[in-house]
Design an enzyme around this catalytic site. Structure first.
Site, PDB file in Angstrom:
ATOM      1  N   PHE A   1      40.296  37.779 -34.948  1.00  0.00           N
ATOM      2  CA  PHE A   1      39.092  38.239 -34.232  1.00  0.00           C
ATOM      3  C   PHE A   1      38.591  39.592 -34.726  1.00  0.00           C
ATOM      4  CE2 PHE A   1      41.964  35.897 -31.358  1.00  0.00           C
ATOM      5  CZ  PHE A   1      41.250  34.722 -31.285  1.00  0.00           C
TER       6      PHE A   1
ATOM      7  N   GLN B   1      34.480  26.407 -32.302  1.00  0.00           N
ATOM      8  CA  GLN B   1      34.187  27.827 -32.475  1.00  0.00           C
ATOM      9  C   GLN B   1      33.422  28.379 -31.282  1.00  0.00           C
ATOM     10  OE1 GLN B   1      35.619  30.024 -34.450  1.00  0.00           O
ATOM     11  NE2 GLN B   1      33.972  30.483 -35.860  1.00  0.00           N
TER      12      GLN B   1
ATOM     13  N   GLU C   1      30.525  34.534 -34.470  1.00  0.00           N
ATOM     14  CA  GLU C   1      30.187  35.716 -33.684  1.00  0.00           C
ATOM     15  C   GLU C   1      29.213  35.408 -32.547  1.00  0.00           C
ATOM     16  OE1 GLU C   1      32.646  38.151 -35.849  1.00  0.00           O
ATOM     17  OE2 GLU C   1      31.385  36.628 -36.728  1.00  0.00           O
TER      18      GLU C   1
END
Length: 705
Positions: free
Chosen positions: A237, A604, A672
């Site tokens: 991350f 994701q 993101e």
């Protein structure tokens, strides 16, 4: 020809390796004659080491060496600035002097035969300090503009001050995000082994070449003499973007011991050794006319950084272009403190900045008595008003429409505390999302073998988003081969160079390089063999065909503003007596260009959504202002979302979007943006449920009672 694979939901090609334990992570490599290391860390935030007594540690069973600033090798620490490093300042020089700048700073290294022996010996090292006053509390530090041109950190267009004062409706509030720590499932680990002046590192990293170049600079050797191997990364991350001091310590320990050394950080050590999302304080002031047209935006924020480096992130960038407004002022500042340097954490900058902006937009919608979706639609720009460029593509309207329809937003009663399910207060909230499209130079190699199989390789990383699978997919699709006949290899500096595995740029960059290398090899093979299919061509040729390709962005960024956009809708249930909040439903819609693998992409997005739940409701590194110690540096007290916290309904919608400008594959990235917008959407939903606006994360029960 095989059916098209790009755009198809393919299961992970590395899935079996991971679930059977066959995937090898940094700490798991078997290296002969391996010793183990443990770190002694400072317990003060600022000062000098007055004395350090290592006698008992040196006598302890199994101890090979105890290294301190008094006997450590003098390291070169040549200049090196990788992309994730702070642009201003100098990285920590470990064990090179007696200066202490933060709690948890490495001040000694113990190398022993076993891990247990190393840990014990580290515990009996006795240290005294000459304390100096320390700055560990954001409220006691005056923020300053970062080094550089003031225009880089303070940006205006129009007349924001006067426009705000003249606006019919105004919102002016402060929003706070505490420090958050990365907590990937895999601990940080490095195995270091010297062979003369050459060094091999098995390391947890999101960028193998950066580790090689940093360690080469630290030890004053050629980067070609450092090999870094990192085939699997168990989550990161952003925490593994940078080469942290423990990598230097492992290499230093191996040099001193004359044998390979393994150094694994404990969970607690990761709170002091590998960065974090910085504590941020933001002021967002919005002014609008009665019909909801934004007249002024003033958004300023400051964040913590260390005293030895200036860490900054894109805290205010989205404010400059997301919503149409003629008068905008943004100002970014930093608060230097006796802490270790923060770093990028999933959706760095955007996730934090959008929390303030999208919360303020919701407050403005309430003041206007206007639907928050309608407010955003009325301020949807036709172009990037900051850069004065057209968007390469922008599907925000479609994202609002698709997510609102799936969510059932039209059934929302706008009045706070008006919706209930039994005794629970129900709240519906939403927020916008955006993240830039990043595309960096990358290289890949494709090798076609006589048996009709292919090997494709690039020094990329895979911390979990599915790089192994998506690259195999792109390669197989380009070559016209079944996916099981293509082997992709990554995570080694001996492979063609890849950029940093962060910023949602891997598919855009490495994927484009893989596509180019495979196309080059395919065209060469077909032309030589006079065939129409690769498998037939390779049978005819009976020899290996190899091709390397390099890709890099052109001038597109000068002609277009390129971003992914999205919308997040959330339903929460709040217990009116206990103040407990549960997220019950979440819908996210994203315009992110071409989606190579919808199955992995959805995964994701779900991961980002759950991370946003943590940001909104749970995550908070509690820092003792007396000494900078993180009091909850463990998974028992630092709360992260678990399965029970995930809502039963998480819908992900990919809006069809063809963008020929962003990169050869037409992708924008999803890692993101899936986190951006979640925290404000939850905060807005909690206000709708309770009528109480909480502007400091995380929104815990005590703040609602």
């Amino acid at each position: 020809m095989t059916a098209a694979l790009i755009g198809k939901s393919v299961s992970r090609v590395d899935g079996r390796l991971k679930v059977t334990g066959a995937a090898t992570y940094a700490a798991e490599f078997e290296v002969p004659n391996l010793a183990h290391a443990a770190v002694v860390r400072s317990i003060v935030a600022n000062g000098r080491i007055a004395s350090i007594d290592t006698a008992e540690a040196e006598r302890a069973p199994g101890v090979i060496a105890v290294v301190t600033h008094s006997n450590a090798l003098r390291l070169a620490y040549q200049p090196h600035k990788g992309l994730p490093d702070a642009a201003v300042g100098e990285r920590l020089h470990v064990l090179q002097d007696d200066r202490v700048t933060h709690q948890g700073q490495p001040i000694a290294l113990v190398v022993a035969e076993t891990l247990e022996q190393a840990v014990y010996a580290a515990e009996v090292v006795r240290v005294t300090y000459r304390h100096e006053a320390a700055s560990t509390d954001m409220e006691s530090v005056d923020p300053v503009l970062p080094t550089g041109k003031p225009a880089e950190w303070e940006i205006r267009r129009g007349e924001p001050d006067s426009a705000f004062e003249q606006a019919e409706f105004r919102v002016d509030q402060t929003y706070v995000i505490p420090r958050e720590n990365h907590n990937p499932i895999e601990m940080f680990a490095t195995i270091a082994s010297w062979q003369g002046d050459s060094l091999t590192l098995w390391d947890k990293t999101q960028w193998v070449h950066n580790v090689a170049e940093e360690i080469a600079a630290v030890f004053g050797i050629a980067a070609e003499n450092v090999r870094v191997i990192s085939p699997f990364v168990g989550g990161a991350f952003g925490s593994a973007l940078r080469c942290w001091p423990h990598v230097t310590l492992a290499a230093l320990g191996a040099r001193v011991a004359g044998r390979p050394v393994k150094l694994v950080l404990s969970r607690r050590e990761m709170y002091y050794g590998v960065g974090y999302r910085p504590h941020t304080v933001q002021r967002a002031a919005l002014g609008a006319s009665r019909d909801g047209q934004l007249q002024a935006i003033r958004h300023e924020g400051h964040q913590e950084t260390s005293t030895y480096e200036e860490f900054t992130e894109a805290l205010l960038s989205a404010t400059r272009f997301l919503h149409s407004c003629p008068n905008v002022h943004t100002r970014h500042r930093i608060a230097p403190m006796n802490v270790h340097t923060p770093t990028y954490m999933r959706a760095p900058g955007e996730a934090s900045g959008m929390y303030a902006l999208e919360s303020a937009m919701d407050e403005l919608a309430v003041a206007l008595n206007m639907d928050p979706v309608e407010l955003r639609l009325r301020n949807e720009p036709d172009r990037d008003e900051f850069k004065d460029l057209p968007f390469s593509s922008r599907s925000t309207r479609e994202c609002y429409r698709a997510a609102a329809e799936r969510f059932g937003w039209a059934q929302r009663n706008a009045a706070p505390r008006s919706m209930r399910d039994g005794r629970s207060l129900i709240g519906w909230g939403m927020a916008s999302a955006t993240y830039p499209m990043n595309y960096a130079p990358a290289s890949a190699m494709a090798r076609l073998l006589p048996d009709g199989t292919a090997e494709v390789m690039s020094a990329a990383s895979d911390m979990g988003p599915g790089t192994w699978t998506s690259m195999t997919q792109v390669a197989a699709d380009t070559l016209g081969l079944p996916i099981e006949r293509v082997k992709f290899t990554l995570g080694d500096t001996r492979l063609p160079r890849a950029p940093i595995h962060g910023g949602s740029m891997t598919m855009a960059s490495v994927g484009s390089a893989v596509q180019a290398a495979c196309r080059k090899a395919r065209d060469d093979a077909l032309a030589r063999a006079g065939a129409n299919e690769i498998e037939e061509a390779m049978k005819r040729l009976g020899q290996v065909i190899e091709a390397t390709a390099d890709v890099a962005p052109g001038d597109e960024t000068k002609r277009f503003s390129m971003h992914a956009f999205g919308a997040v809708f959330v339903e929460v249930a709040v217990d009116p007596d206990l103040g407990e909040t549960r997220v019950r439903r979440m819908v996210g819609a994203y315009g992110a260009g071409r989606v190579v693998n919808p199955k992995i992409a959805r995964s994701q997005c779900i991961g980002g959504m759950i991370g946003g739940i943590g940001m909104a409701l749970m995550e908070h590194s509690v820092v003792d202002p007396r000494n900078g110690r993180v009091t909850n540096a463990n998974l028992a007290e630092y709360a992260v979302p678990v399965h029970a916290d995930a809502p039963p309904v998480m819908d992900v919608i990919f809006v069809d979007e063809h963008d020929p400008h962003v990169n050869p594959l037409g992708v924008k990235g999803l890692g993101e943006i899936a986190l951006v917008g979640v925290a404000p959407a939850i905060a807005n939903a909690i206000f709708h449920a309770t009528g109480k606006r909480v502007r400091e994360l995380p929104i815990t029960p005590d703040k609602l009672l």
